[in-house]
Design a protein around this motif. Structure first.
Motif, PDB file in Angstrom:
ATOM      1  N   THR A  59       7.977  10.757 -31.654  1.00  0.00           N
ATOM      2  CA  THR A  59       7.933   9.341 -31.287  1.00  0.00           C
ATOM      3  C   THR A  59       6.916   8.645 -32.185  1.00  0.00           C
ATOM      4  N   ARG A  60       5.635   8.947 -31.930  1.00  0.00           N
ATOM      5  CA  ARG A  60       4.554   8.260 -32.645  1.00  0.00           C
ATOM      6  C   ARG A  60       4.574   8.510 -34.142  1.00  0.00           C
ATOM      7  N   THR A  61       4.723   9.774 -34.534  1.00  0.00           N
ATOM      8  CA  THR A  61       4.578  10.086 -35.955  1.00  0.00           C
ATOM      9  C   THR A  61       5.659   9.372 -36.760  1.00  0.00           C
ATOM     10  N   ARG A  62       6.892   9.472 -36.287  1.00  0.00           N
ATOM     11  CA  ARG A  62       7.972   8.835 -37.045  1.00  0.00           C
ATOM     12  C   ARG A  62       7.845   7.315 -37.022  1.00  0.00           C
ATOM     13  N   ILE A 109       8.375  14.873 -43.814  1.00  0.00           N
ATOM     14  CA  ILE A 109       9.235  15.867 -43.167  1.00  0.00           C
ATOM     15  C   ILE A 109       8.565  16.505 -41.954  1.00  0.00           C
ATOM     16  N   ARG A 110       9.347  16.652 -40.892  1.00  0.00           N
ATOM     17  CA  ARG A 110       8.905  17.429 -39.717  1.00  0.00           C
ATOM     18  C   ARG A 110       9.960  18.486 -39.455  1.00  0.00           C
ATOM     19  N   HIS A 111       9.501  19.688 -39.187  1.00  0.00           N
ATOM     20  CA  HIS A 111      10.433  20.798 -39.026  1.00  0.00           C
ATOM     21  C   HIS A 111       9.875  21.816 -38.042  1.00  0.00           C
ATOM     22  N   HIS A 137       0.791  23.221 -39.224  1.00  0.00           N
ATOM     23  CA  HIS A 137      -0.029  22.112 -39.729  1.00  0.00           C
ATOM     24  C   HIS A 137       0.515  20.752 -39.303  1.00  0.00           C
ATOM     25  N   HIS A 138      -0.405  19.835 -39.140  1.00  0.00           N
ATOM     26  CA  HIS A 138      -0.032  18.436 -38.881  1.00  0.00           C
ATOM     27  C   HIS A 138      -1.139  17.572 -39.511  1.00  0.00           C
ATOM     28  N   PRO A 139      -1.183  17.584 -40.856  1.00  0.00           N
ATOM     29  CA  PRO A 139      -2.347  16.991 -41.540  1.00  0.00           C
ATOM     30  C   PRO A 139      -2.538  15.497 -41.292  1.00  0.00           C
ATOM     31  N   THR A 140      -1.442  14.743 -41.173  1.00  0.00           N
ATOM     32  CA  THR A 140      -1.631  13.292 -41.024  1.00  0.00           C
ATOM     33  C   THR A 140      -2.158  12.962 -39.632  1.00  0.00           C
ATOM     34  N   GLN A 141      -1.847  13.835 -38.656  1.00  0.00           N
ATOM     35  CA  GLN A 141      -2.422  13.654 -37.322  1.00  0.00           C
ATOM     36  C   GLN A 141      -3.931  13.903 -37.391  1.00  0.00           C
ATOM     37  N   ALA A 142      -4.329  14.963 -38.086  1.00  0.00           N
ATOM     38  CA  ALA A 142      -5.774  15.251 -38.218  1.00  0.00           C
ATOM     39  C   ALA A 142      -6.481  14.094 -38.918  1.00  0.00           C
ATOM     40  N   GLY A 170      -0.488  24.827 -30.799  1.00  0.00           N
ATOM     41  CA  GLY A 170      -0.615  23.391 -31.078  1.00  0.00           C
ATOM     42  C   GLY A 170      -1.052  23.116 -32.511  1.00  0.00           C
ATOM     43  N   ARG A 171      -0.164  22.504 -33.285  1.00  0.00           N
ATOM     44  CA  ARG A 171      -0.507  22.223 -34.687  1.00  0.00           C
ATOM     45  C   ARG A 171      -1.492  21.072 -34.797  1.00  0.00           C
ATOM     46  N   ALA A 172      -1.424  20.130 -33.843  1.00  0.00           N
ATOM     47  CA  ALA A 172      -2.372  19.004 -33.892  1.00  0.00           C
ATOM     48  C   ALA A 172      -3.785  19.522 -33.636  1.00  0.00           C
ATOM     49  N   ALA A 173      -3.939  20.384 -32.638  1.00  0.00           N
ATOM     50  CA  ALA A 173      -5.267  20.941 -32.327  1.00  0.00           C
ATOM     51  C   ALA A 173      -5.793  21.759 -33.500  1.00  0.00           C
ATOM     52  N   THR A 232      -4.904  18.665 -25.640  1.00  0.00           N
ATOM     53  CA  THR A 232      -3.514  18.810 -26.103  1.00  0.00           C
ATOM     54  C   THR A 232      -2.663  19.391 -24.981  1.00  0.00           C
ATOM     55  N   ARG A 233      -1.386  19.115 -25.059  1.00  0.00           N
ATOM     56  CA  ARG A 233      -0.465  19.661 -24.056  1.00  0.00           C
ATOM     57  C   ARG A 233      -0.121  21.104 -24.411  1.00  0.00           C
ATOM     58  N   ILE A 234       0.378  21.820 -23.441  1.00  0.00           N
ATOM     59  CA  ILE A 234       0.889  23.164 -23.715  1.00  0.00           C
ATOM     60  C   ILE A 234       2.239  23.015 -24.425  1.00  0.00           C
ATOM     61  N   GLN A 235       2.374  23.675 -25.564  1.00  0.00           N
ATOM     62  CA  GLN A 235       3.550  23.511 -26.427  1.00  0.00           C
ATOM     63  C   GLN A 235       4.678  24.421 -25.924  1.00  0.00           C
ATOM     64  N   LYS A 236       5.203  24.014 -24.793  1.00  0.00           N
ATOM     65  CA  LYS A 236       6.214  24.820 -24.096  1.00  0.00           C
ATOM     66  C   LYS A 236       7.323  25.326 -25.034  1.00  0.00           C
ATOM     67  N   HIS A 271      -6.268  12.513 -27.568  1.00  0.00           N
ATOM     68  CA  HIS A 271      -5.065  13.314 -27.306  1.00  0.00           C
ATOM     69  C   HIS A 271      -4.022  12.852 -28.319  1.00  0.00           C
ATOM     70  N   PRO A 272      -3.367  13.781 -29.027  1.00  0.00           N
ATOM     71  CA  PRO A 272      -2.388  13.326 -30.030  1.00  0.00           C
ATOM     72  C   PRO A 272      -1.155  12.702 -29.374  1.00  0.00           C
ATOM     73  N   LEU A 273      -0.975  12.973 -28.076  1.00  0.00           N
ATOM     74  CA  LEU A 273       0.201  12.537 -27.313  1.00  0.00           C
ATOM     75  C   LEU A 273       1.462  13.207 -27.889  1.00  0.00           C
ATOM     76  N   PRO A 274       2.483  13.458 -27.167  1.00  0.00           N
ATOM     77  CA  PRO A 274       2.690  13.053 -25.778  1.00  0.00           C
ATOM     78  C   PRO A 274       1.869  13.885 -24.793  1.00  0.00           C
ATOM     79  N   ARG A 275       1.498  13.210 -23.698  1.00  0.00           N
ATOM     80  CA  ARG A 275       0.815  13.948 -22.632  1.00  0.00           C
ATOM     81  C   ARG A 275       1.852  14.346 -21.583  1.00  0.00           C
TER      82      ARG A 275
HETATM   83  C1  NCD Z   1       1.925  16.346 -31.728  1.00  0.00           C
HETATM   84  C2  NCD Z   1       2.899  17.212 -32.498  1.00  0.00           C
HETATM   85  O1  NCD Z   1       4.052  16.843 -32.690  1.00  0.00           O
HETATM   86  O2  NCD Z   1       2.454  18.257 -32.927  1.00  0.00           O
HETATM   87  N1  NCD Z   1       2.393  15.063 -31.475  1.00  0.00           N
HETATM   88  C3  NCD Z   1       2.196  14.087 -32.400  1.00  0.00           C
HETATM   89  O3  NCD Z   1       2.572  14.206 -33.542  1.00  0.00           O
HETATM   90  N2  NCD Z   1       1.510  13.013 -32.004  1.00  0.00           N
HETATM   91  C4  NCD Z   1       1.415  16.992 -30.506  1.00  0.00           C
HETATM   92  C5  NCD Z   1       2.394  17.460 -29.489  1.00  0.00           C
HETATM   93  O4  NCD Z   1       3.613  17.390 -29.644  1.00  0.00           O
HETATM   94  O5  NCD Z   1       1.909  17.943 -28.464  1.00  0.00           O
END
Ligand code: NCD
Length: 314
Positions: A59-62, A109-111, A137-142, A170-173, A232-236, A271-275
């Motif tokens: 949602t947010r990243t795109r 790109i997200r994959h 990795h999620h460098p732009t979030q960091a 969690g790649r954001a964490a 961060t949420r648990i990455q189910k 929190h990077p969200l989504p929560r």
């Molecule tokens: C994060 C992700 O996609 O890794 N969300 C985001 O980009 N804001 C965190 C997550 O999905 O929990």
């Protein structure tokens, strides 16, 4: 820093950069933020095309990449979800990337697979920006997380950080923790149930950087020391075994009551969200909550990033 050092660069891991690179990005992001707040229109990236290749939900990243591009006069092309593109017909990643490379000036790109962005960067001639590859990795979030800390506290050094939640998948964490290694935090607490501990390569990097850190199970034990709590949420979706997920589901929750009881008044919660359920909604209207400010910063930081990578004078 002159835009030259960034021009044409791939953005795969936060570790590809230096403290100086990040500081120059933050300065550019501050300028972008001013531009946005003054409601000025920029045509800095006019004529450029940004490809948004989201093989995984976002949602947010795109949307913040898309907003960033459009705010600077660029056009976007792209897709979200494999079913929407020829992957569903059996097309491989390399072919999809080659095609986008021919259409656009930069590929975001997200994959779901680790290493997919790096692979795309090897295939593409145009710069590739990793918007999340599996758990890695999620460098732009960091970048936007660190920018937000800098904005809230006037700097990143000297603070006590707690990173709470799924530190394993969690790649954001992980990217946030790796990003901290360019700075001088007073201490970093890695707070998680034992099953969701930080991956070894991230801990090794903390050690190499000489950062004091400690792994703890319970937020309550360290909450009073923290300046920044990154939740961060648990990455189910990344658990190989759903029974493992059941063991940790709902194992931590940040509530207003907990914060009011233990936290320093100046604590800020990111929190990077989504929560899902890890931050109670009643935290939102407290002064601790900084996650919506953080989400908003995705736009100026990605405006700065796109400009630098595309070699535009910021
Ligand atoms: C994060 C992700 O996609 O890794 N969300 C985001 O980009 N804001 C965190 C997550 O999905 O929990």
């Amino acid at each position: 820093m002159p835009a030259q050092g960034w021009r044409g660069r791939d953005v795969i891991s936060i570790l590809d950069f230096t403290r100086e690179d990040l500081c120059s990005l933050f300065e550019a992001a501050e300028r972008m933020k001013r531009l946005l707040s003054e409601g000025r229109v920029s045509r800095l990236l006019e004529g450029k095309i940004v490809a948004l290749a989201f093989f995984e939900p976002s949602t947010r990243t795109r949307l913040s990449f898309e907003t960033a591009a459009k705010r600077l006069g660029a056009e976007t092309i792209g897709f979200t979800g494999e079913e929407a593109v020829s992957v569903a017909k059996g097309e491989n990643l390399a072919d999809t990337v080659r095609m986008l490379d021919g259409y656009a000036d930069v590929i975001v790109i997200r994959h779901r697979y680790e290493g997919a962005a790096l692979y795309a960067a090897e295939v593409a001639e145009k710069p590739v920006i990793n918007a999340g590859d599996g758990k890695q990795h999620h460098p732009t979030q960091a970048m936007l997380d660190l920018f937000t800390v800098k904005e809230l506290f006037g700097g990143i050094d000297g603070l006590v950080y707690g990173v709470l939640g799924d530190l394993r998948f969690g790649r954001a964490a992980s990217s946030f923790i790796l990003g901290l290694t360019f700075f001088k935090p007073e201490k970093v607490y890695l707070i998680s149930p034992p099953l969701l501990r930080t991956r070894p390569e991230v801990r090794v990097r903390l050690e190499e950087a000489g950062i004091r850190y400690e792994e703890v199970d319970r937020l309550e034990d360290v909450l009073g020391e923290l300046d920044v709590l990154y939740v961060t949420r648990i990455q189910k979706e990344r658990f190989p075994d759903p029974r493992e997920y059941e063991k940790v589901r709902g194992s931590y929750r940040v509530t207003r009551e907990l914060l009011e009881k233990h936290a320093k008044p100046g604590l800020r919660v990111l929190h990077p969200l989504p929560r899902v359920d890890e931050i109670a909604f009643d935290v939102d209207e407290t002064g601790y909550a900084a996650y919506f400010i953080q989400a908003r910063n995705g736009v100026p930081v990605r405006m700065a990033l796109l400009s630098l990578v595309l070699g535009a004078e910021v």
